[in-house]
Design a protein around this motif. Structure first.
Motif, PDB file in Angstrom:
ATOM      1  N   ASN A  67      51.459  41.431  38.085  1.00  0.00           N
ATOM      2  CA  ASN A  67      50.109  40.891  37.891  1.00  0.00           C
ATOM      3  C   ASN A  67      50.064  39.552  37.168  1.00  0.00           C
ATOM      4  N   TYR A  70      46.643  35.989  32.605  1.00  0.00           N
ATOM      5  CA  TYR A  70      47.179  35.175  31.512  1.00  0.00           C
ATOM      6  C   TYR A  70      46.575  35.491  30.146  1.00  0.00           C
ATOM      7  N   ALA A 160      35.312  34.923  32.438  1.00  0.00           N
ATOM      8  CA  ALA A 160      36.008  36.187  32.161  1.00  0.00           C
ATOM      9  C   ALA A 160      35.835  36.623  30.707  1.00  0.00           C
ATOM     10  N   ARG A 213      35.952  42.391  39.189  1.00  0.00           N
ATOM     11  CA  ARG A 213      36.597  41.104  39.450  1.00  0.00           C
ATOM     12  C   ARG A 213      36.160  40.578  40.804  1.00  0.00           C
ATOM     13  N   LYS A 226      39.334  37.826  37.173  1.00  0.00           N
ATOM     14  CA  LYS A 226      39.295  39.230  36.729  1.00  0.00           C
ATOM     15  C   LYS A 226      38.357  39.416  35.541  1.00  0.00           C
TER      16      LYS A 226
HETATM   17  N1  LIG Z   1      40.741  36.545  34.076  1.00  0.00           N
HETATM   18  C1  LIG Z   1      41.796  36.242  34.865  1.00  0.00           C
HETATM   19  N2  LIG Z   1      41.647  36.383  36.205  1.00  0.00           N
HETATM   20  C2  LIG Z   1      42.685  36.098  37.028  1.00  0.00           C
HETATM   21  C3  LIG Z   1      43.918  35.614  36.514  1.00  0.00           C
HETATM   22  C4  LIG Z   1      44.039  35.483  35.105  1.00  0.00           C
HETATM   23  O1  LIG Z   1      45.082  35.069  34.561  1.00  0.00           O
HETATM   24  N3  LIG Z   1      42.961  35.817  34.322  1.00  0.00           N
HETATM   25  N4  LIG Z   1      44.950  35.300  37.381  1.00  0.00           N
HETATM   26  C5  LIG Z   1      44.591  34.997  38.764  1.00  0.00           C
HETATM   27  C6  LIG Z   1      45.738  34.902  39.657  1.00  0.00           C
HETATM   28  S1  LIG Z   1      46.698  33.512  39.537  1.00  0.00           S
HETATM   29  C7  LIG Z   1      46.001  35.828  40.615  1.00  0.00           C
HETATM   30  S2  LIG Z   1      47.231  35.614  41.758  1.00  0.00           S
HETATM   31  C8  LIG Z   1      45.220  37.082  40.683  1.00  0.00           C
HETATM   32  C9  LIG Z   1      46.157  38.264  40.610  1.00  0.00           C
HETATM   33  O2  LIG Z   1      45.472  39.461  40.801  1.00  0.00           O
HETATM   34  P1  LIG Z   1      46.263  40.841  40.826  1.00  0.00           P
HETATM   35  O3  LIG Z   1      47.081  40.910  39.560  1.00  0.00           O
HETATM   36  O4  LIG Z   1      45.228  41.889  40.900  1.00  0.00           O
HETATM   37  O5  LIG Z   1      47.153  40.791  42.013  1.00  0.00           O
HETATM   38  O6  LIG Z   1      44.258  37.199  39.637  1.00  0.00           O
HETATM   39  C10 LIG Z   1      43.582  35.995  39.321  1.00  0.00           C
HETATM   40  N5  LIG Z   1      42.527  36.272  38.376  1.00  0.00           N
END
Ligand SMILES: Nc1nc2c(c(=O)[nH]1)N[C@H]1C(S)=C(S)[C@@H](COP(=O)(O)O)O[C@H]1N2
Ligand SMILES: [Mo]
Length: 305
Positions: A67, A70, A160, A213, A226
């Motif tokens: 996943n 960050y 977020a 999300r 997310k």
């Molecule tokens: N709040 C938040 N949303 C985020 C991220 C994040 O770091 N923080 N990463 C993004 C990235 S780069 C990707 S590829 C996807 C990954 O989702 P998954 O872990 O459900 O596959 O979430 C996205 N949404």
């Protein structure tokens, strides 16, 4: 027959051969009636025979352990362990900005209000890995319509959740927190734009963005923000975290495009998680061109990456 009215973007539910958890065999038989046409095969085999099994959902274990999130960590393998036992939701989504009536929506009521759907979408990260994910949730369009945006609202901004107590990644000064994203309002009201509250027939785990999300399947994964706290309608293009971090690398549009390379790597091919195939070609708009290309008519996709 029902099949004909299936939306063009819906992936085959042969899906279920891998992950039998989210659609019961019974529902499949009832919905499709395919078993009648192919008496020798199970309904799922019949469906696969007709539509191919190329788009089988990725292994649940992979999608819920590899996943990007960050706020927890920049290390994919660390996100789930750090998120274990952390309960981010439920909460009230704040909806405001240029709308007739700002509102707060309990994330647990989304399904009740708008009706829940299952959608199997291809997912493509800008890092050139891909997956096929069975989501559950509601069309973003329904929520936008409920908010009744004013005529001046041209964009939607998503912000977020931020809780430094449980999200150690927030201590990193490398990122302009909170994580935020944005869409044009016509993108946000496109049929494919989705708010997910579940995955593989279960509520979203924390590492995948509980309690709610975004999922924008024709764009790179970073657009699919997310753990959304607020949604704001704006007149001008909102700032986004990744565009702030690296404007030359992460554009506002972020449409999947094999012809526009990331400055540091090619986007021509991708690695499907868990697949024995080394690489497969990347598809323009992640394969959803038929549905979304008209949104970008007259736009130079190379400049507006
Ligand atoms: N709040 C938040 N949303 C985020 C991220 C994040 O770091 N923080 N990463 C993004 C990235 S780069 C990707 S590829 C996807 C990954 O989702 P998954 O872990 O459900 O596959 O979430 C996205 N949404
Ligand atoms: Mo990503």
């Amino acid at each position: 027959m029902k099949l004909l009215s299936k939306p063009s973007w819906q992936l085959p539910e042969s899906a279920v051969t891998e992950e039998q958890v989210f659609v019961s065999r019974r529902a499949l038989v009832k919905g499709l009636g395919l078993a009648l046409a192919w008496p020798g095969l199970s309904p799922m085999q019949a469906w696969a025979a007709k539509f191919g099994s190329e788009l089988t959902p990725s292994k649940e274990e992979l999608v819920t352990s590899y996943n990007n999130f960050y706020e927890f960590s920049t290390d994919k393998g660390e996100v789930r362990p750090l998120a274990q036992g952390v309960q981010l939701g439920p909460w009230e989504l704040e909806i405001g900005g240029l709308v007739e009536k700002p509102l707060r929506l309990d994330t647990q009521k989304l399904a009740q209000l708008f009706g829940e759907e299952e959608r199997i979408y291809r997912f493509r990260c800008v890092e050139a890995w891909a997956a096929v994910v069975p989501w559950r949730g509601v069309g973003l369009k329904k929520l936008v319509e409920m908010a009744r945006p004013l005529s001046g609202a041209k964009y939607v901004r998503f912000v977020a959740h931020m809780d430094p107590k449980v999200m150690p990644g927030l201590a990193s000064g490398h990122f302009p927190w909170p994580y935020s994203e944005g869409l044009r309002i016509d993108e946000a009201t496109h049929e494919l734009a989705f708010l997910a509250t579940g995955i593989y027939g279960k509520p979203l785990p924390t590492q995948n963005g509980a309690p709610v999300r975004l999922v924008v399947p024709w764009k790179y994964g970073f657009k699919s923000i997310k753990s959304i706290r607020s949604i704001e309608f704006t007149a001008t293009q909102p700032r986004t975290l990744w565009n702030d971090v690296g404007p030359a690398e992460y554009g506002f549009y972020a449409n999947v495009n094999p012809e526009v390379d990331h400055p540091r790597w090619s986007q021509a091919t991708e690695k499907l998680l868990g697949s024995w195939v080394q690489r497969q070609p990347t598809r323009l708009f992640n394969g959803y061109g038929e549905q979304v290309a008209s949104l970008y008519q007259g736009l130079d996709l190379k400049r507006n990456y």
